[in-house]
Write an enzyme that holds these catalytic residues in place. Structure first.
Site, PDB file in Angstrom:
ATOM      1  N   CYS B  79       0.820  -1.213   0.000  1.00 25.94           N
ATOM      2  CA  CYS B  79       0.000   0.000   0.000  1.00 25.94           C
ATOM      3  C   CYS B  79       0.857   1.267   0.000  1.00 25.94           C
ATOM      4  O   CYS B  79       1.540   1.536  -0.976  1.00 25.94           O
ATOM      5  CB  CYS B  79      -0.989  -0.041   1.165  1.00 25.94           C
ATOM      6  SG  CYS B  79      -2.304   1.182   1.001  1.00 25.94           S
ATOM      7  N   HIS B 183      -3.812  -5.145   0.345  1.00 23.15           N
ATOM      8  CA  HIS B 183      -3.316  -5.572   1.658  1.00 23.15           C
ATOM      9  C   HIS B 183      -3.385  -7.093   1.788  1.00 23.15           C
ATOM     10  O   HIS B 183      -4.431  -7.631   2.129  1.00 23.15           O
ATOM     11  CB  HIS B 183      -4.165  -4.947   2.772  1.00 23.15           C
ATOM     12  CG  HIS B 183      -3.954  -3.483   2.912  1.00 23.15           C
ATOM     13  ND1 HIS B 183      -3.018  -2.947   3.761  1.00 23.15           N
ATOM     14  CD2 HIS B 183      -4.518  -2.434   2.278  1.00 23.15           C
ATOM     15  CE1 HIS B 183      -3.027  -1.637   3.661  1.00 23.15           C
ATOM     16  NE2 HIS B 183      -3.938  -1.291   2.766  1.00 23.15           N
ATOM     17  N   GLU B 185      -2.351  -8.880   4.094  1.00 21.29           N
ATOM     18  CA  GLU B 185      -2.630  -9.254   5.496  1.00 21.29           C
ATOM     19  C   GLU B 185      -4.112  -9.163   5.839  1.00 21.29           C
ATOM     20  O   GLU B 185      -4.534  -9.630   6.891  1.00 21.29           O
ATOM     21  CB  GLU B 185      -1.781  -8.382   6.448  1.00 21.29           C
ATOM     22  CG  GLU B 185      -2.274  -6.955   6.689  1.00 21.29           C
ATOM     23  CD  GLU B 185      -1.918  -5.957   5.580  1.00 21.29           C
ATOM     24  OE1 GLU B 185      -1.480  -6.388   4.488  1.00 21.29           O
ATOM     25  OE2 GLU B 185      -2.101  -4.747   5.809  1.00 21.29           O
TER      26      GLU B 185
END
Lengths: 259, 207
Positions: B79, B183, B185
């Site tokens: 990001c 993202h 994660e």
């Protein structure tokens, strides 16, 4: 292009999952951490925790729940309930929440929205609005009124103007929660959702009233919502997250279908 | 062991947790020596380009990251980490690290129904095979939250694209550096698999 999102809401009281009907009669229906994990593995797009404790002891418990969930659920987590300051928001973020929902405290003190946006980013501040239907009047031209304190206190504020004001103050997303529809399983408030969705440029999450898969279709298609929030439908095992997503996908709604 | 670069840019713990989930032990640090000598580095971030660059300059982490890039350390940008690895960002009119040529511009969309930031789940189409993005299937979606998009200076640095009105670069890289606009994660199991592949990556890309 972006998919529409299916969001499950877990109301947490004293560390247990609770579900209310029309905002009263809450009862315990299970372990929120286990439910969160189950929904995540079944393809849920986003998870919301609502802390329905007012006590300081309850606040500690929600932080523990969020932390435990963040350890094993790798999708965006959103948390709300009693957030009244940047410190509350920051504590929840440290525990693992991505987005913070503000509600009653922001109605009482609108500057809270901007303060949170400044601290954690616009896109992470969700303005959650509890709304009830009223007779349209000069004070309430949209025919919808903002209510706070878990649905107990009408504020005499027009829902449409509050949604626009919330966007202007820095909210990154809106939750439109209809008190009239909440827990009825008769469908979302489509007129309300569409009206607010057309009035703002930020995503709108429809909440309250889902009872059948087609209710989700209606609010995503006709209600113009970006996301549909469910609770009872999945908590009691009547429907599964993946089953709802398959249904919507089958009706032509763009959904995330591999996970 | 991976060092997650700390520059006061948001939720580093979610990256740390996801690393732990795939068996990659992680340390969050802004210390230049830790970054320069790390086995591998994750450069995450949520926030604004201007304050991120100030923070990286103050701690020396920015220079350490450039040094790690030059010595071949496998680096994953995420990001804002991706965005400030290019040369310039329109956000706060900021000169950024310049690991790779290119710039970052705000989304300007014609369709009034499309919202900025681009937030939610979107498909990622790999256009140049890369070990870290290997195994991504058509239709796999990842979680995005951003108002600005990267425009790499060299077309060959684009690894994947996504579509929001038009196509935009959603993953890029060269040599031992790879970065995603989304993202991993927060992208469920497809995201964790990407982190797993980064954990095993030796920093080489077959030409």
């Amino acid at each position: 292009m972006l998919s529409k999102r299916l969001i499950a809401c877990l109301d947490v009281r004293d560390g247990h999952l609770a579900k209310s009907v029309k905002f009263v009669d809450t009862k315990n229906i299970g372990d929120p951490v286990a439910k969160a994990r189950e929904y995540y593995l079944d393809g849920l797009d986003e998870l919301v925790f609502y802390d329905i404790n007012a006590s300081s002891e309850g606040r500690r418990i929600i932080l523990d729940v969020v932390e435990a969930v963040a350890e094993q659920v790798f999708i965006p987590l959103s948390v709300g309930g009693g957030v009244a300051s940047v410190a509350d928001a920051t504590d929840l973020r440290l525990a693992g929440a991505e987005k913070i929902n503000v509600n009653s405290a922001a109605v009482r003190r609108p500057a809270l929205i901007g303060e949170c946006a400044e601290a954690i980013g616009d896109q992470n501040v969700v303005l959650s609005m509890d709304i009830r239907r009223v007779e349209p009047s000069a004070d309430m031209p949209s025919g919808y009124e903002i209510v706070i304190n878990g649905g107990r206190k009408p504020m005499g504020i027009d829902a449409l103007s509050w949604a626009k004001e919330g966007e202007r103050l820095g909210a990154g997303e809106l939750v439109v929660n209809s008190i009239d529809a909440d827990g009825t399983r008769e469908g979302y408030e489509l007129n309300l959702t569409r009206m607010l969705s057309e009035a703002v440029r930020i995503p709108v999450i429809a909440s309250g009233g889902a009872g059948e898969p087609d209710h989700l279709y209606d609010v995503l298609a006709d209600g113009k919502a970006d996301a549909a929030l469910v609770a009872s439908m999945v908590h009691y095992g009547d429907y599964t997250v993946s089953g709802l997503k398959r249904h919507l996908h089958g009706r032509g709604v763009k959904m995330r279908m591999s996970w | 062991m991976v060092v997650i670069v700390d520059y006061d840019a948001g939720n580093l713990k979610s990256v740390e947790r996801a690393c732990r989930e795939v068996g990659l032990s992680a340390e969050i640090s802004s210390h230049p020596n830790r970054i320069r000598t790390a086995e591998r580095v994750i450069f995450p971030g949520v926030g604004a380009a201007g304050s991120a660059m100030r923070s990286l300059a103050a701690s020396g982490a920015g220079r350490a990251l450039v040094a790690a890039f030059e010595t071949g350390t496998p680096i994953l940008g995420i990001c804002l980490g991706l965005q400030i690895s290019l040369e310039y960002s329109e956000e706060n009119d900021t000169d950024t690290l310049g690991l790779l040529p290119g710039e970052v511009r705000r989304f300007r969309l014609d369709d009034p129904n499309l919202k900025v930031p681009h937030m939610g789940w979107n498909a990622v189409r790999v256009i140049r095979p890369h070990p870290v993005l290997d195994g991504i299937q058509p239709g796999d979606e990842f979680y995005f939250v951003h108002a600005y998009r990267p425009i790499p200076g060299k077309r060959t640095d684009v690894i994947a694209e996504s579509v929001y009105e038009g196509p935009f670069c959603s993953a890029l890289g060269r040599g031992n550096y790879v970065a995603t606009q989304f993202h991993p994660e927060k992208s469920g199991r497809v995201g964790l698999r990407l982190l797993e592949r980064f954990a095993e990556w030796d920093g080489r890309v077959d030409a």
